[in-house]
Scaffold this motif. Structure first.
Motif, PDB file in Angstrom:
ATOM      1  N   PHE A  24     -45.623  39.812 -56.819  1.00  0.00           N
ATOM      2  CA  PHE A  24     -46.016  38.472 -56.408  1.00  0.00           C
ATOM      3  C   PHE A  24     -46.350  38.491 -54.911  1.00  0.00           C
ATOM      4  CE2 PHE A  24     -43.309  37.739 -60.100  1.00  0.00           C
ATOM      5  CZ  PHE A  24     -44.017  36.780 -60.810  1.00  0.00           C
ATOM      6  N   ILE A  25     -47.076  37.483 -54.492  1.00  0.00           N
ATOM      7  CA  ILE A  25     -47.421  37.314 -53.078  1.00  0.00           C
ATOM      8  C   ILE A  25     -46.739  36.056 -52.566  1.00  0.00           C
ATOM      9  CG2 ILE A  25     -49.257  37.040 -51.384  1.00  0.00           C
ATOM     10  CD1 ILE A  25     -49.241  39.744 -52.765  1.00  0.00           C
ATOM     11  N   LEU A  26     -45.894  36.205 -51.555  1.00  0.00           N
ATOM     12  CA  LEU A  26     -45.220  35.060 -50.932  1.00  0.00           C
ATOM     13  C   LEU A  26     -46.057  34.570 -49.758  1.00  0.00           C
ATOM     14  CD1 LEU A  26     -41.524  36.356 -50.905  1.00  0.00           C
ATOM     15  CD2 LEU A  26     -42.469  34.573 -52.371  1.00  0.00           C
ATOM     16  N   GLU A  27     -46.438  33.311 -49.795  1.00  0.00           N
ATOM     17  CA  GLU A  27     -47.279  32.760 -48.738  1.00  0.00           C
ATOM     18  C   GLU A  27     -46.553  32.745 -47.404  1.00  0.00           C
ATOM     19  OE1 GLU A  27     -48.585  28.366 -48.237  1.00  0.00           O
ATOM     20  OE2 GLU A  27     -50.135  29.307 -49.459  1.00  0.00           O
ATOM     21  N   ILE A  75     -43.717  40.743 -52.956  1.00  0.00           N
ATOM     22  CA  ILE A  75     -42.359  40.900 -53.456  1.00  0.00           C
ATOM     23  C   ILE A  75     -42.471  41.370 -54.903  1.00  0.00           C
ATOM     24  CG2 ILE A  75     -42.197  38.461 -54.153  1.00  0.00           C
ATOM     25  CD1 ILE A  75     -39.185  38.627 -53.577  1.00  0.00           C
ATOM     26  N   THR A  76     -41.695  42.344 -55.281  1.00  0.00           N
ATOM     27  CA  THR A  76     -41.799  42.907 -56.626  1.00  0.00           C
ATOM     28  C   THR A  76     -41.336  41.904 -57.675  1.00  0.00           C
ATOM     29  OG1 THR A  76     -39.565  43.840 -56.572  1.00  0.00           O
ATOM     30  CG2 THR A  76     -41.359  45.209 -55.704  1.00  0.00           C
ATOM     31  N   PHE A  77     -41.716  42.158 -58.911  1.00  0.00           N
ATOM     32  CA  PHE A  77     -41.289  41.298 -60.020  1.00  0.00           C
ATOM     33  C   PHE A  77     -39.764  41.263 -60.111  1.00  0.00           C
ATOM     34  CE2 PHE A  77     -39.973  40.672 -64.403  1.00  0.00           C
ATOM     35  CZ  PHE A  77     -40.690  39.544 -64.773  1.00  0.00           C
ATOM     36  N   VAL A  78     -39.128  42.434 -60.022  1.00  0.00           N
ATOM     37  CA  VAL A  78     -37.665  42.502 -60.085  1.00  0.00           C
ATOM     38  C   VAL A  78     -37.041  41.821 -58.866  1.00  0.00           C
ATOM     39  CG1 VAL A  78     -35.673  44.054 -60.133  1.00  0.00           C
ATOM     40  CG2 VAL A  78     -37.717  44.598 -61.473  1.00  0.00           C
ATOM     41  N   CYS A 116     -50.603  34.140 -64.898  1.00  0.00           N
ATOM     42  CA  CYS A 116     -52.040  34.396 -64.859  1.00  0.00           C
ATOM     43  C   CYS A 116     -52.604  34.053 -63.486  1.00  0.00           C
ATOM     44  CB  CYS A 116     -52.761  33.573 -65.931  1.00  0.00           C
ATOM     45  SG  CYS A 116     -52.427  31.806 -65.851  1.00  0.00           S
ATOM     46  N   GLY A 117     -53.804  34.577 -63.232  1.00  0.00           N
ATOM     47  CA  GLY A 117     -54.472  34.316 -61.967  1.00  0.00           C
ATOM     48  C   GLY A 117     -53.796  35.055 -60.819  1.00  0.00           C
ATOM     49  N   PRO A 118     -54.211  34.769 -59.603  1.00  0.00           N
ATOM     50  CA  PRO A 118     -53.579  35.399 -58.438  1.00  0.00           C
ATOM     51  C   PRO A 118     -52.116  34.952 -58.325  1.00  0.00           C
ATOM     52  CG  PRO A 118     -55.038  33.609 -57.754  1.00  0.00           C
ATOM     53  CD  PRO A 118     -55.274  33.809 -59.218  1.00  0.00           C
ATOM     54  N   ARG A 119     -51.250  35.904 -58.160  1.00  0.00           N
ATOM     55  CA  ARG A 119     -49.809  35.597 -58.133  1.00  0.00           C
ATOM     56  C   ARG A 119     -49.374  35.179 -56.736  1.00  0.00           C
ATOM     57  NH1 ARG A 119     -46.354  39.201 -62.161  1.00  0.00           N
ATOM     58  NH2 ARG A 119     -47.631  38.963 -63.995  1.00  0.00           N
ATOM     59  N   ASN A 120     -49.984  34.125 -56.236  1.00  0.00           N
ATOM     60  CA  ASN A 120     -49.715  33.650 -54.885  1.00  0.00           C
ATOM     61  C   ASN A 120     -48.698  32.515 -54.947  1.00  0.00           C
ATOM     62  OD1 ASN A 120     -49.794  33.149 -52.178  1.00  0.00           O
ATOM     63  ND2 ASN A 120     -51.797  32.154 -52.187  1.00  0.00           N
ATOM     64  N   ILE A 121     -47.466  32.793 -54.559  1.00  0.00           N
ATOM     65  CA  ILE A 121     -46.406  31.786 -54.541  1.00  0.00           C
ATOM     66  C   ILE A 121     -46.487  31.041 -53.213  1.00  0.00           C
ATOM     67  CG2 ILE A 121     -43.917  31.380 -54.621  1.00  0.00           C
ATOM     68  CD1 ILE A 121     -43.644  33.933 -56.244  1.00  0.00           C
ATOM     69  N   ARG A 122     -46.780  29.751 -53.276  1.00  0.00           N
ATOM     70  CA  ARG A 122     -46.953  28.958 -52.062  1.00  0.00           C
ATOM     71  C   ARG A 122     -45.592  28.533 -51.515  1.00  0.00           C
ATOM     72  NH1 ARG A 122     -51.811  24.756 -52.598  1.00  0.00           N
ATOM     73  NH2 ARG A 122     -51.598  24.948 -50.336  1.00  0.00           N
ATOM     74  N   HIS A 123     -44.826  29.524 -51.126  1.00  0.00           N
ATOM     75  CA  HIS A 123     -43.473  29.301 -50.621  1.00  0.00           C
ATOM     76  C   HIS A 123     -43.050  30.549 -49.865  1.00  0.00           C
ATOM     77  CE1 HIS A 123     -39.676  27.189 -50.429  1.00  0.00           C
ATOM     78  NE2 HIS A 123     -40.120  26.259 -51.253  1.00  0.00           N
ATOM     79  N   VAL A 129     -43.089  28.364 -61.260  1.00  0.00           N
ATOM     80  CA  VAL A 129     -43.509  27.728 -62.516  1.00  0.00           C
ATOM     81  C   VAL A 129     -45.003  27.416 -62.504  1.00  0.00           C
ATOM     82  CG1 VAL A 129     -43.311  25.589 -63.856  1.00  0.00           C
ATOM     83  CG2 VAL A 129     -41.260  26.802 -63.151  1.00  0.00           C
ATOM     84  N   LYS A 130     -45.548  27.113 -61.331  1.00  0.00           N
ATOM     85  CA  LYS A 130     -46.969  26.783 -61.230  1.00  0.00           C
ATOM     86  C   LYS A 130     -47.875  27.958 -61.614  1.00  0.00           C
ATOM     87  CE  LYS A 130     -46.298  23.310 -57.596  1.00  0.00           C
ATOM     88  NZ  LYS A 130     -46.581  22.933 -56.182  1.00  0.00           N
ATOM     89  N   LEU A 131     -47.339  29.164 -61.610  1.00  0.00           N
ATOM     90  CA  LEU A 131     -48.134  30.348 -61.951  1.00  0.00           C
ATOM     91  C   LEU A 131     -48.086  30.689 -63.431  1.00  0.00           C
ATOM     92  CD1 LEU A 131     -47.030  32.699 -59.014  1.00  0.00           C
ATOM     93  CD2 LEU A 131     -48.908  31.046 -59.049  1.00  0.00           C
ATOM     94  N   VAL A 132     -47.272  29.962 -64.196  1.00  0.00           N
ATOM     95  CA  VAL A 132     -47.061  30.302 -65.604  1.00  0.00           C
ATOM     96  C   VAL A 132     -48.260  29.860 -66.441  1.00  0.00           C
ATOM     97  CG1 VAL A 132     -45.660  29.809 -67.649  1.00  0.00           C
ATOM     98  CG2 VAL A 132     -44.563  30.243 -65.444  1.00  0.00           C
ATOM     99  N   CYS A 133     -48.673  30.732 -67.378  1.00  0.00           N
ATOM    100  CA  CYS A 133     -49.685  30.397 -68.378  1.00  0.00           C
ATOM    101  C   CYS A 133     -48.971  30.134 -69.705  1.00  0.00           C
ATOM    102  CB  CYS A 133     -50.671  31.542 -68.566  1.00  0.00           C
ATOM    103  SG  CYS A 133     -51.579  31.979 -67.076  1.00  0.00           S
ATOM    104  N   GLY A 134     -49.210  29.004 -70.300  1.00  0.00           N
ATOM    105  CA  GLY A 134     -48.588  28.727 -71.589  1.00  0.00           C
ATOM    106  C   GLY A 134     -47.750  27.474 -71.563  1.00  0.00           C
ATOM    107  N   ASP A 135     -47.176  27.189 -72.710  1.00  0.00           N
ATOM    108  CA  ASP A 135     -46.375  25.983 -72.897  1.00  0.00           C
ATOM    109  C   ASP A 135     -44.969  26.204 -72.334  1.00  0.00           C
ATOM    110  OD1 ASP A 135     -45.365  23.574 -73.674  1.00  0.00           O
ATOM    111  OD2 ASP A 135     -45.196  24.078 -75.806  1.00  0.00           O
TER     112      ASP A 135
END
Length: 322
Positions: A12-15, A92-95, A169-176, A185-191
């Motif tokens: 992920f990318i932390l802003e 930052i890694t997924f883990v 999905c999309g660019p994994r840019n966490i605006r935080h 949660v804003k990066l999640v694709c799906g229900d």
């Protein structure tokens, strides 16, 4: 399937909070000073309570747990933010994100529960002072700490496991500046209906219920204080509760601002400001509030420092002997 798993485990990318401007460099330096104060203050509180036998009571045991939670809270978020800012990297890694998500939720939830249980301690001290040693013994204090840590850990584990199993999905840019769950949660694709229902139930149990318990405890405390005839007794009662009430107001006020606003009124800047307050400012203020306004802690600090001075003098005298 393999490609999807590889994608789900991508970084992920932390802003972050700051850019390269001089103003933001100053703000970063200020945050680091506050971080060092938070670490020093909470560490000193824990060591002081452990070192002084007169502070080995349920109330101060719970206070040491609060300081431990505050210490873990700032250590979970600030070092990674500082490392990314100084190195120029934002990944930052997924883990790493999952671990950070689990730890900050665990510590935050434990603090909500602990502050609510500490209000019961204040209720017993004011409303049932003669029965305090029976109703609030060491076993009860230990059970309160265990319930806070265990309940928050289970809640955080469920949160993290559910969120991290969703596809992103999309660019994994966490605006935080860290992996806070509303930003992830804003990066999640799906229900995410099931996840949102879980968040709602958890918010009631870990936020609204503790607020209700704190409010109920202080309602009984206020009723007892009003019935006191002595002005000195009233002052002592307010002095006993003022530190806890101040900490509760700061913590739950910041949490309500961060997590109970409608989505339509949330902005990334507001989320960052709210997170800075409850993840950095509040852990810094808590030990200052309890130590500066608590005579027992101040006396314990003088006793510990006094013992150190005496020990050093004795060692010097032994060295001077022929």
């Amino acid at each position: 399937m393999w490609q999807r798993n590889q994608t789900s485990l991508a970084d992920f990318i932390l802003e972050g909070l700051f850019d390269d401007s001089l103003t933001h460099l100053f703000l970063f330096s200020l945050i680091m000073v506050v971080f060092l104060i938070a670490v020093s203050g909470n560490t000193l509180t824990i060591l002081l309570i452990c070192a002084d036998p007169q502070l080995h009571t349920p109330m101060y045991f719970l206070l040491s747990q609060l300081s431990l939670m505050d210490l873990m809270h700032v250590s979970t978020t600030i070092p990674k933010m500082a490392t990314n800012y100084l190195s120029g990297k934002k990944s930052i890694t997924f883990v790493g994100c999952a671990t950070q998500h689990f730890l900050y939720l665990c510590v935050g939830g434990a603090e909500c529960l602990l502050l609510a249980l500490m209000s019961y301690d204040r209720y017993v001290a004011i409303c049932h002072p003669l029965r305090y040693t029976v109703l609030m013994n060491r076993r009860v204090g230990l059970m309160m700490a265990v319930v806070s840590w265990l309940g928050a850990s289970i809640n955080s584990l469920i949160y993290t496991a559910m969120l991290m199993q969703y596809p992103f999905c999309g660019p994994r840019n966490i605006r935080h500046f860290y992996c806070e769950f509303p930003a992830v949660v804003k990066l999640v694709c799906g229900d995410i209906t099931v996840y949102e229902n879980t968040v709602f139930i958890s918010s009631v149990l870990l936020l609204l219920l503790p607020i209700f318990l704190v409010s109920t405890s202080y309602a009984f405390i206020l009723h007892s204080v009003i019935q006191m005839r002595s002005a000195g007794s009233k002052r002592n009662a307010f002095a006993t509760c003022s530190s806890h009430f101040t900490v509760v107001s700061l913590w739950f006020g910041a949490c309500m601002f961060s997590y109970m606003r409608p989505r339509s009124r949330r902005t990334p800047l507001q989320d960052k400001v709210g997170s800075v307050f409850y993840s950095i400012i509040t852990p810094t203020l808590n030990p200052l509030i309890y130590t500066l306004r608590n005579k027992d802690v101040a006396k314990a600090l003088r006793r510990v420092l006094g013992r150190d001075v005496i020990t050093q003098r004795q060692q010097l005298q032994q060295l001077q002997l022929p």
